[in-house]
Enzyme design. Structure first.
Site, PDB file in Angstrom:
ATOM      1  N   LYS A 214       0.842  -1.202   0.000  1.00  0.00           N
ATOM      2  CA  LYS A 214       0.000   0.000   0.000  1.00  0.00           C
ATOM      3  C   LYS A 214       0.878   1.253   0.000  1.00  0.00           C
ATOM      4  CE  LYS A 214      -3.404   2.458   2.755  1.00  0.00           C
ATOM      5  NZ  LYS A 214      -4.353   2.460   3.861  1.00  0.00           N
ATOM      6  N   GLU A 220      10.320  -4.793   4.680  1.00  0.00           N
ATOM      7  CA  GLU A 220      10.382  -6.189   4.222  1.00  0.00           C
ATOM      8  C   GLU A 220      10.163  -6.264   2.711  1.00  0.00           C
ATOM      9  OE1 GLU A 220       8.625  -5.103   6.796  1.00  0.00           O
ATOM     10  OE2 GLU A 220       8.705  -6.530   8.472  1.00  0.00           O
ATOM     11  N   GLY A 271      -4.869  -1.572   4.835  1.00  0.00           N
ATOM     12  CA  GLY A 271      -4.056  -2.696   4.350  1.00  0.00           C
ATOM     13  C   GLY A 271      -4.739  -4.038   4.562  1.00  0.00           C
ATOM     14  N   ARG A 272      -5.298  -4.252   5.768  1.00  0.00           N
ATOM     15  CA  ARG A 272      -5.925  -5.547   6.070  1.00  0.00           C
ATOM     16  C   ARG A 272      -7.305  -5.691   5.440  1.00  0.00           C
ATOM     17  NH1 ARG A 272      -4.832  -2.336  10.182  1.00  0.00           N
ATOM     18  NH2 ARG A 272      -6.489  -1.467  11.484  1.00  0.00           N
ATOM     19  N   GLU A 357      -5.143  -6.528  14.566  1.00  0.00           N
ATOM     20  CA  GLU A 357      -4.582  -5.231  14.180  1.00  0.00           C
ATOM     21  C   GLU A 357      -5.682  -4.162  14.201  1.00  0.00           C
ATOM     22  OE1 GLU A 357      -2.629  -3.986  10.196  1.00  0.00           O
ATOM     23  OE2 GLU A 357      -0.943  -4.758  11.337  1.00  0.00           O
ATOM     24  N   HIS A 388      -5.681 -33.022  17.071  1.00  0.00           N
ATOM     25  CA  HIS A 388      -4.557 -33.842  17.543  1.00  0.00           C
ATOM     26  C   HIS A 388      -3.417 -32.977  18.053  1.00  0.00           C
ATOM     27  CE1 HIS A 388      -6.432 -37.519  16.059  1.00  0.00           C
ATOM     28  NE2 HIS A 388      -6.925 -36.714  15.131  1.00  0.00           N
ATOM     29  N   LYS A 497       9.357  -1.056  14.349  1.00  0.00           N
ATOM     30  CA  LYS A 497       9.985  -0.728  13.055  1.00  0.00           C
ATOM     31  C   LYS A 497      11.137   0.251  13.264  1.00  0.00           C
ATOM     32  CE  LYS A 497       5.866  -0.780  10.074  1.00  0.00           C
ATOM     33  NZ  LYS A 497       5.056   0.059   9.195  1.00  0.00           N
TER      34      LYS A 497
END
Ligand code: F6P
Length: 527
Positions: A214, A220, A271-272, A357, A388, A497
């Site tokens: 965005k 990253e 963003g999400r 978030e 399990h 960050k």
């Protein structure tokens, strides 16, 4: 002093009544007894919504609880808050932005919804929608072009957070609908092991890199994008316009990076919440333009349900209020999501960002510290694998953790016997959590009355997945709106960050002056 423009939920009459109701009967509520005594319970706590069905009857609620929760919603002005979001009011108040991911799936402005708020210029919605459709058209045309291009065999999405989790989750979920002619890779982590392992499997001439960000500044993504570009050039690749595309609100930065093929979106898409925008391009390449439009349509149907169903029969509202009931009155700290469909493997991870978030906030929208809890921890794994692994704790641990089952009625494979066994396990687990099992031997005793919600999708299709995601988006809105928080900023990710930049320099220089002893020791160890 809190802003008086909104009613803090804990200062409503309903909040007090809910507290009394919890003390009187909520705390000791037993869904087994309620199911045995009330023949209408399953009907009343079942809810049909677009593309899915939900059974809430195993939860610790009844008609009286829901009535108080609806009162709470009304006292908190939930309907007005919802309408303000849909109308494009700047409800992301800390960043002065509208929150209009719903617009990305609309065919046309919805009369009375997009235009519900007097402060909002309905013309702004129309022109935004025109831009949405222009980008959607360009992106789907491009997706079809890539699908038809047999020289492109591998599509690599480089992005993180909302620029990764949504497209990665949905591309996996809809693998049955995906072209078999392409392989899809999702690289998110700054950890070079991830990109290096992916690059090993690629040939530059057959690869399309989608740089999804965005902001086009995320460390990253920028680090991975630079390395991918260097690798591409080292392999003799020259045609960047053909092999790189950027999905971003920051087209200028993408151009400066050297990418000319770009698909934009807008600051009013979080963003999400961006899977429906150009960030959905990998999914569009996988399932094609028609498939992507069906995906948008499924979400649009859920939007319509959320916008117009009465609160009492609105599934996102009922779920969001149940979340408040569990978090603030029962004190449950987490919620587990168990999709009984292996293609939904990444759905819990996607939901973690969506909910935590959005609603992992400790202050209200005016910045005042909250005297009550907000987002629970969201976690999960597909069934039957989770059975399990951690179901032991869910059945016999010291605290109850609400669980969500997502079952898909129709399988898309033809292996005999598997699907019935899978569905049987989902239903049986929900039954076991509810019923428990008496035993004089404590080790073998199951307390039961462990709450769960059971969702059923007829089949996992682009439309039903779109509806399912939109359901969760709106449910997160509902609990956030009740809590009076801004669900649409994420300042909590900033501090780490900034510090990472400082630590990176210290790792290179060895200088640990001015940092705490523990951090200094780790820097020395990792140098
Ligand atoms: O983690 C913070 C965050 O800003 C998320 O909200 C976002 O989805 C992610 O980083 C990636 O951001 P971008 O798409 O700008 O690279």
């Amino acid at each position: 002093m809190r802003d008086m423009n909104f009613t803090p939920c804990d200062q409503t009459a309903a909040w007090k009544l809910l507290g009394d109701h919890f003390a009187a009967c909520g705390k000791s509520f037993d869904a087994r007894i309620a199911l045995a005594q009330d023949t209408e319970r399953v009907t009343q706590l079942s809810q049909v919504a677009p593309h899915l069905f939900a059974d809430l009857s195993k939860n610790r609620i009844d008609a009286a609880t829901e009535a108080l929760l609806m009162q709470l919603a009304r006292e908190c002005g939930l309907e007005n808050q919802r309408d303000a979001m849909l109308a494009g009011e700047p409800i992301n108040n800390t960043e002065q932005r509208a929150v209009l991911h719903t617009l990305l799936r609309q065919k046309q402005p919805i009369a009375g919804i997009n235009t519900a708020q007097s402060a909002t210029d309905s013309g702004a919605i129309s022109s935004r929608l025109q831009e949405v459709h222009a980008v959607l058209h360009a992106m789907l045309t491009y997706a079809e072009q890539i699908r038809a291009d047999d020289a492109i065999t591998d599509v690599v999405n480089i992005g993180i957070g909302g620029s990764d989790l949504g497209p990665a989750m949905a591309t996996m979920a809809l693998q049955e609908f995906a072209t078999p002619k392409k392989r899809f890779h999702f690289v998110s982590n700054i950890d070079g092991h991830e990109l290096a392992a992916t690059l090993k499997t690629l040939n530059a001439q057959n690869t399309l890199f989608l740089i999804a960000s965005k902001t086009f500044t995320t460390i990253e993504t920028m680090t991975n994008a630079l390395s991918a570009k260097a690798w591409f050039e080292a392999q003799g690749g020259t045609d960047t316009a053909r092999h790189f595309a950027a999905l971003t609100t920051n087209v200028k930065a993408a151009n400066e990076f050297g990418i000319t093929t770009t698909f934009g979106f807008w600051d009013w898409v979080g963003g999400r919440y961006s899977l429906w925008s150009a960030i959905g391009l990998p999914l569009a390449i996988a399932i094609g333009a028609d498939g992507f439009r069906q995906f948008l349509q499924g979400a649009a149907e859920m939007d319509e349900h959320f916008a117009s169903a009465p609160l009492e029969s609105s599934l996102p509202v009922r779920l969001g209020l149940l979340d408040v009931w569990y978090r603030n009155f029962h004190g449950f700290t987490s919620r587990c999501v168990a999709p009984y469909h292996s293609a939904l493997k990444r759905f819990p991870a996607y939901l973690q960002q969506l909910e935590m978030e959005s609603n992992g906030k400790r202050v209200d929208k005016t910045g005042q510290a909250l005297p009550f809890h907000t987002s629970p921890v969201i976690w999960g794994e597909p069934g039957t694998n989770g059975q399990h692994a951690f179901f032991q704790m869910l059945h016999q641990g010291t605290e109850a953790i609400p669980l969500e089952f997502i079952a898909v009625k129709q399988a898309s494979h033809d292996l005999a016997g598997h699907h019935t066994k899978l569905l049987a396990n989902a239903v049986a687990q929900a039954q076991a959590f509810l019923q428990g099992k008496e035993s004089a031997d404590g080790h073998r005793h199951f307390p039961g009355n462990r709450p769960s919600t059971f969702f059923v999708l007829d089949s996992l299709t682009p439309a039903s997945l779109g509806a399912l995601i939109a359901l969760y988006e709106h449910r997160v809105f509902v609990s956030g709106a009740i809590w009076g928080i801004n669900s649409y900023d994420q300042f909590g990710v900033e501090l780490g960050k900034v510090l990472a930049k400082d630590v990176e320099a210290r790792l290179l220089s060895g200088n640990t002056q001015g940092v705490d002893a523990s951090t200094a020791s780790l820097i020395a160890k990792l140098q």
